[in-house]
Design a protein around this motif. Sequence first.
Motif, PDB file in Angstrom:
ATOM      1  N   LYS A 106       0.830  -1.210   0.000  1.00  0.00           N
ATOM      2  CA  LYS A 106       0.000   0.000   0.000  1.00  0.00           C
ATOM      3  C   LYS A 106       0.862   1.257   0.000  1.00  0.00           C
ATOM      4  O   LYS A 106       0.487   2.266  -0.562  1.00  0.00           O
ATOM      5  CB  LYS A 106      -0.927   0.013   1.218  1.00  0.00           C
ATOM      6  N   LEU A 107       2.028   1.171   0.620  1.00  0.00           N
ATOM      7  CA  LEU A 107       2.908   2.335   0.717  1.00  0.00           C
ATOM      8  C   LEU A 107       3.818   2.492  -0.499  1.00  0.00           C
ATOM      9  O   LEU A 107       4.166   3.607  -0.863  1.00  0.00           O
ATOM     10  CB  LEU A 107       3.783   2.237   1.971  1.00  0.00           C
ATOM     11  N   ALA A 108       4.210   1.379  -1.115  1.00  0.00           N
ATOM     12  CA  ALA A 108       5.248   1.447  -2.148  1.00  0.00           C
ATOM     13  C   ALA A 108       4.797   0.979  -3.528  1.00  0.00           C
ATOM     14  O   ALA A 108       5.602   0.937  -4.447  1.00  0.00           O
ATOM     15  CB  ALA A 108       6.452   0.618  -1.706  1.00  0.00           C
ATOM     16  N   GLY A 109       3.536   0.623  -3.703  1.00  0.00           N
ATOM     17  CA  GLY A 109       3.106   0.116  -5.007  1.00  0.00           C
ATOM     18  C   GLY A 109       3.626  -1.291  -5.208  1.00  0.00           C
ATOM     19  O   GLY A 109       3.517  -2.133  -4.330  1.00  0.00           O
ATOM     20  N   THR A 110       4.229  -1.545  -6.352  1.00  0.00           N
ATOM     21  CA  THR A 110       4.816  -2.856  -6.628  1.00  0.00           C
ATOM     22  C   THR A 110       6.298  -2.827  -6.266  1.00  0.00           C
ATOM     23  O   THR A 110       7.044  -1.991  -6.765  1.00  0.00           O
ATOM     24  CB  THR A 110       4.656  -3.232  -8.115  1.00  0.00           C
ATOM     25  N   ILE A 111       6.689  -3.733  -5.405  1.00  0.00           N
ATOM     26  CA  ILE A 111       8.097  -3.874  -5.023  1.00  0.00           C
ATOM     27  C   ILE A 111       8.595  -5.153  -5.668  1.00  0.00           C
ATOM     28  O   ILE A 111       7.943  -6.186  -5.601  1.00  0.00           O
ATOM     29  CB  ILE A 111       8.263  -3.988  -3.496  1.00  0.00           C
ATOM     30  N   ARG A 112       9.755  -5.082  -6.297  1.00  0.00           N
ATOM     31  CA  ARG A 112      10.397  -6.290  -6.806  1.00  0.00           C
ATOM     32  C   ARG A 112      11.591  -6.578  -5.913  1.00  0.00           C
ATOM     33  O   ARG A 112      12.369  -5.676  -5.615  1.00  0.00           O
ATOM     34  CB  ARG A 112      10.845  -6.089  -8.258  1.00  0.00           C
ATOM     35  N   GLY A 113      11.722  -7.837  -5.499  1.00  0.00           N
ATOM     36  CA  GLY A 113      12.781  -8.171  -4.563  1.00  0.00           C
ATOM     37  C   GLY A 113      13.491  -9.458  -4.901  1.00  0.00           C
ATOM     38  O   GLY A 113      12.956 -10.328  -5.588  1.00  0.00           O
ATOM     39  N   SER A 114      14.729  -9.554  -4.414  1.00  0.00           N
ATOM     40  CA  SER A 114      15.537 -10.751  -4.542  1.00  0.00           C
ATOM     41  C   SER A 114      16.529 -10.755  -3.385  1.00  0.00           C
ATOM     42  O   SER A 114      16.646  -9.760  -2.658  1.00  0.00           O
ATOM     43  CB  SER A 114      16.276 -10.775  -5.879  1.00  0.00           C
ATOM     44  N   TYR A 115      17.250 -11.868  -3.231  1.00  0.00           N
ATOM     45  CA  TYR A 115      18.224 -11.945  -2.142  1.00  0.00           C
ATOM     46  C   TYR A 115      19.249 -13.035  -2.433  1.00  0.00           C
ATOM     47  O   TYR A 115      19.082 -13.851  -3.331  1.00  0.00           O
ATOM     48  CB  TYR A 115      17.528 -12.242  -0.806  1.00  0.00           C
ATOM     49  N   PHE A 116      20.308 -13.037  -1.626  1.00  0.00           N
ATOM     50  CA  PHE A 116      21.236 -14.158  -1.595  1.00  0.00           C
ATOM     51  C   PHE A 116      21.699 -14.376  -0.165  1.00  0.00           C
ATOM     52  O   PHE A 116      21.659 -13.465   0.663  1.00  0.00           O
ATOM     53  CB  PHE A 116      22.421 -13.976  -2.560  1.00  0.00           C
ATOM     54  N   THR A 117      22.119 -15.590   0.133  1.00  0.00           N
ATOM     55  CA  THR A 117      22.582 -15.968   1.458  1.00  0.00           C
ATOM     56  C   THR A 117      24.061 -15.625   1.606  1.00  0.00           C
ATOM     57  O   THR A 117      24.853 -15.874   0.702  1.00  0.00           O
ATOM     58  CB  THR A 117      22.368 -17.471   1.682  1.00  0.00           C
ATOM     59  N   ILE A 118      24.408 -15.066   2.751  1.00  0.00           N
ATOM     60  CA  ILE A 118      25.790 -14.725   3.063  1.00  0.00           C
ATOM     61  C   ILE A 118      26.510 -15.974   3.559  1.00  0.00           C
ATOM     62  O   ILE A 118      25.997 -16.677   4.437  1.00  0.00           O
ATOM     63  CB  ILE A 118      25.852 -13.610   4.135  1.00  0.00           C
ATOM     64  N   LYS A 119      27.681 -16.249   3.024  1.00  0.00           N
ATOM     65  CA  LYS A 119      28.439 -17.444   3.388  1.00  0.00           C
ATOM     66  C   LYS A 119      29.554 -17.171   4.405  1.00  0.00           C
ATOM     67  O   LYS A 119      29.862 -18.010   5.229  1.00  0.00           O
ATOM     68  CB  LYS A 119      29.083 -18.061   2.140  1.00  0.00           C
ATOM     69  N   LYS A 120      30.191 -15.996   4.319  1.00  0.00           N
ATOM     70  CA  LYS A 120      31.356 -15.699   5.159  1.00  0.00           C
ATOM     71  C   LYS A 120      30.955 -14.958   6.442  1.00  0.00           C
ATOM     72  O   LYS A 120      29.794 -14.619   6.624  1.00  0.00           O
ATOM     73  CB  LYS A 120      32.340 -14.808   4.380  1.00  0.00           C
ATOM     74  N   GLU A 121      31.948 -14.684   7.283  1.00  0.00           N
ATOM     75  CA  GLU A 121      31.754 -13.937   8.519  1.00  0.00           C
ATOM     76  C   GLU A 121      32.068 -12.455   8.286  1.00  0.00           C
ATOM     77  O   GLU A 121      33.070 -12.139   7.668  1.00  0.00           O
ATOM     78  CB  GLU A 121      32.691 -14.463   9.607  1.00  0.00           C
TER      79      GLU A 121
END
Length: 154
Positions: free
Chosen positions: A138-153
């Motif tokens: 409702k606040l941002a319209g259409t949001i497109r998102g993606s991600y990746f997992t962090i492997k290191k510290e």
Amino acid sequence: MPYTVDFHSVSTVGLESSPVAAALAGLRANEARYFKNKYDHEFTVEPAADAEDTIEWVHRILREERDIEISSRPLEATAFQVENIRMAYVFYESGLSVNVLYTLDDTGKRAVGFKLSDGMEVPEELASRFKFARQRSKLAGTIRGSYFTIKKEY
């Protein structure tokens, strides 16, 4: 000067130079609403010039994990901890938002998320590497998102 994001009255304060400032402000407000409702945390951002350590931490993770360099100029950033999770956000002039979720215990989740403001193109540095799912806000319209997992510290 820090700015506490008000998700009841969406404002483009600090984001005016973005060609999608209204959509980026909605995206920022959407994040503020999430953290207020889930953790009772006030989502406060500061200008990029005042948040260099946060921006460098996020950029280091992008560089070392996936060899990604964001070409757009950072406008604002924030870093905070809720429960045992360290969070960082960087909002870019292009309309991109990058966030890092970094659980402080070794068994938790650690990931980098990308969100694209309504009306912006997928940045070249991300286009060939990630597929973006759509969600409505409702606040941002259409949001497109993606991600990746962090492997290191970090």
